[in-house]
Motif scaffolding. Structure first.
Motif, short mmCIF file in Angstrom:
data_model
loop_
_atom_site.label_atom_id
_atom_site.label_comp_id
_atom_site.label_asym_id
_atom_site.label_seq_id
_atom_site.Cartn_x
_atom_site.Cartn_y
_atom_site.Cartn_z
N PRO A 427 0.82 -1.21 0.00
CA PRO A 427 0.00 0.00 0.00
C PRO A 427 0.85 1.26 0.00
CG PRO A 427 0.08 -0.95 2.20
CD PRO A 427 0.89 -1.86 1.31
N LEU A 428 0.30 2.34 -0.55
CA LEU A 428 0.98 3.63 -0.47
C LEU A 428 1.01 4.08 0.98
CD1 LEU A 428 -0.71 5.45 -3.50
CD2 LEU A 428 1.74 4.98 -3.28
N PRO A 429 2.05 4.82 1.40
CA PRO A 429 2.08 5.36 2.76
C PRO A 429 0.85 6.26 3.00
CG PRO A 429 4.15 5.78 1.63
CD PRO A 429 3.22 5.21 0.62
N ALA A 430 0.49 6.39 4.27
CA ALA A 430 -0.75 7.10 4.61
C ALA A 430 -0.81 8.50 4.02
CB ALA A 430 -0.88 7.16 6.14
N ARG A 431 0.35 9.19 3.96
CA ARG A 431 0.31 10.57 3.47
C ARG A 431 -0.03 10.66 1.99
NH1 ARG A 431 5.54 8.98 3.58
NH2 ARG A 431 6.99 9.78 2.03
N LEU A 432 -0.01 9.52 1.29
CA LEU A 432 -0.34 9.52 -0.14
C LEU A 432 -1.59 8.71 -0.44
CD1 LEU A 432 3.19 9.04 -1.74
CD2 LEU A 432 1.66 10.96 -2.09
N ASP A 433 -2.29 8.21 0.60
CA ASP A 433 -3.32 7.23 0.28
C ASP A 433 -4.58 7.83 -0.34
OD1 ASP A 433 -4.54 8.22 2.49
OD2 ASP A 433 -4.43 6.38 3.69
#
Ligand code: PLP
Length: 465
Positions: A427-433
């Motif tokens: 998954p993409l990191p939270a800041r990019l989700d």
């Protein structure tokens, strides 16, 4: 600290002038006139510094000290997704992944470009000048350049990408940056068409002067300088200067591994370097048999290493030839004309004493991603996997020497390859989700120089006004 050109015909410059110039006017690359060297005690004194402070100290040694480096480095790395900025993760007995991918675009280019955007802005503001950065991208470097330049007061940036030919993540990483100084153009053509349009803009002398065109490509010395501190940080954490370390780098244009070599040149005890390549392996062929022959590029799972010629190699060649600018010019000129670089035997032998090359094909890359996951629970992107495989294949002579592997991209940046190898879609990191929900903004233009130049002019004018 002054900088000289590898071709010997350009006037020496200071750090700020070299930053703005990029390439020297004689076609060469700038290198420090003399290398700063640190004693063991001076290296030890740098242990334990927070990463931004360490980076500021190292850049200060290269003549960048007229800039407010501490504040700049703090600001450049504040947005990274890990408090250590460049964490070290052990993946194997004595193999450590140096994670350089916690920046805004999830690849190591952010390490240098986040700082360069700020340096450009500072120097331009001081001089009362503006710049227009233009570039072509097949996906990855465009987003790193855009993130570096967004919201900078003295810079406008225009990035061309081939319409419909980048991945959706790659496009969105560029087109969802809505800062007013950023313009994305989807060109109705392929990547070569985009690159040709950029070259044509640089060759259009009146347009180039009017727009103050510039590039942030990997031959800029400041990018190399900004990549040295993370090798220092990793080596100090693993016991240097009281213990040797080795380095393995998945390599394309030779910029990242050259920065590691520079750290050694400064006195850090790095016993040797392994250069990892995919099947575009000009450097591995050179190290194996002194055969530096350019070949057509073939696509691979590690696209940021799909290169024909490693442009930063010229800096190492200059050093290997005893800083003989005439011999360097001759070798580079013949390489351009004949497609094969004649490297004197003595220089080649010196290179092979320090550097070893390793080639990994796509099947091997997938196998290494799978192995890292099953043995260490570590998800690696295809570029990083080339680096860890190279480290295992060519261990240091002394098995007690730890190997630092440059982990150059986040696995979520190459989710298809990682999923094929492991069954897991990172998954993409939270800041990019929310990347897929963000608003996109870009123009679509035909493959036509007049139309592109008009768009660049309109963009730069509006912001300068
Ligand atoms: C640019 C890049 C490389 C190659 O780095 P060079 O400095 O050109 O050798 C390797 N991996 C990734 C993910 C990159 O973006």
């Amino acid at each position: 600290m002054r900088y000289v050109s590898t071709r010997g015909q350009a006037a020496p410059r200071d750090f700020e002038a070299v930053l703005l110039a990029g390439l020297a006017e004689d076609g060469g690359l700038f290198v420090p006139e003399t290398w700063p060297e640190l004693s063991a005690a001076e290296w030890r004194a740098l242990r334990g510094l927070p990463y931004p402070a360490l980076a500021a100290r190292i850049l200060g040694l290269f003549g960048a000290g007229a800039m407010p480096l501490d504040a700049m480095c703090r600001d450049a790395y504040a947005g990274f997704g890990h408090p250590a900025v460049v964490p070290l993760v052990q993946t194997d007995h004595n193999i450590f992944a140096l994670e350089l991918f916690h920046g805004p675009t999830l690849a190591f280019k952010d390490m240098a470009l986040q700082l360069l955007g700020r340096m450009f802005d500072h120097v331009l503001a001081k001089r009362g000048e503006r710049l227009t950065i233009v570039g072509a991208t097949s996906g990855d470097t465009g987003s790193a350049a855009i993130e570096a330049c967004r919201d900078r007061a003295a810079i406008d940036i225009v990035i061309l990408h081939p319409e419909g030919r980048t991945s959706e993540v790659q496009r969105r990483q560029m087109t969802t940056v809505l800062a007013p100084n950023v313009k994305n153009i989807a060109v109705q053509g392929d990547f070569d068409a985009c690159q040709d349009l950029v070259k044509a803009m640089f060759n259009d002398a009146p347009f180039r002067a009017e727009m103050h065109l510039s590039a942030v490509n990997s031959i800029n010395w400041a990018r190399i300088a900004a990549q040295i501190p993370y090798y220092v940080a990793a080596a100090l954490a693993l016991g240097a200067p009281d213990r040797d370390v080795a380095v393995s780098v998945p390599t394309g244009n030779f910029g990242n591994v050259l920065a590691a070599w520079a750290a050694r040149r400064m006195g850090l005890p790095i016993s040797g370097f392994v250069i990892g390549s995919n099947h575009n392996d000009i450097l591995a062929r050179f190290l194996a048999s002194n055969d530096m022959t350019a070949k057509p590029v073939e696509p691979s799972l590690s696209p940021s290493m799909d290169i024909q010629v490693s442009s930063n190699f010229e800096r190492l060649l200059f050093e290997l030839m005893g800083r003989d600018a005439t011999a360097t010019t001759d070798a580079m000129t013949r390489f351009r004309a004949e497609g094969r670089m004649p490297v004197p035997d003595a220089a080649w032998r010196q290179a092979t004493a320090l550097f070893r090359g390793f080639t990994l094909d796509d099947a091997g890359t997938l196998a290494e991603i799978r192995r890292l996951w099953t043995t260490a629970g570590y998800l690696a992107d295809p570029h990083t996997a080339v680096g860890t495989a190279a480290a295992r294949a060519l261990p240091p002579a002394d098995p007690a020497t730890p190997v630092i592997v440059a982990a150059t991209a986040h696995p979520a940046k190459f989710p298809d390859a990682v999923e094929r190898a492991t069954g897991i879609r990172p998954p993409l990191p939270a800041r990019l989700d929310d990347l897929y929900e963000r608003e996109e903004r870009f123009g679509v233009l035909p493959n036509d120089l007049g139309a592109i130049e008009a768009a660049v002019r309109a963009h730069a004018r509006r912001n300068a006004a």
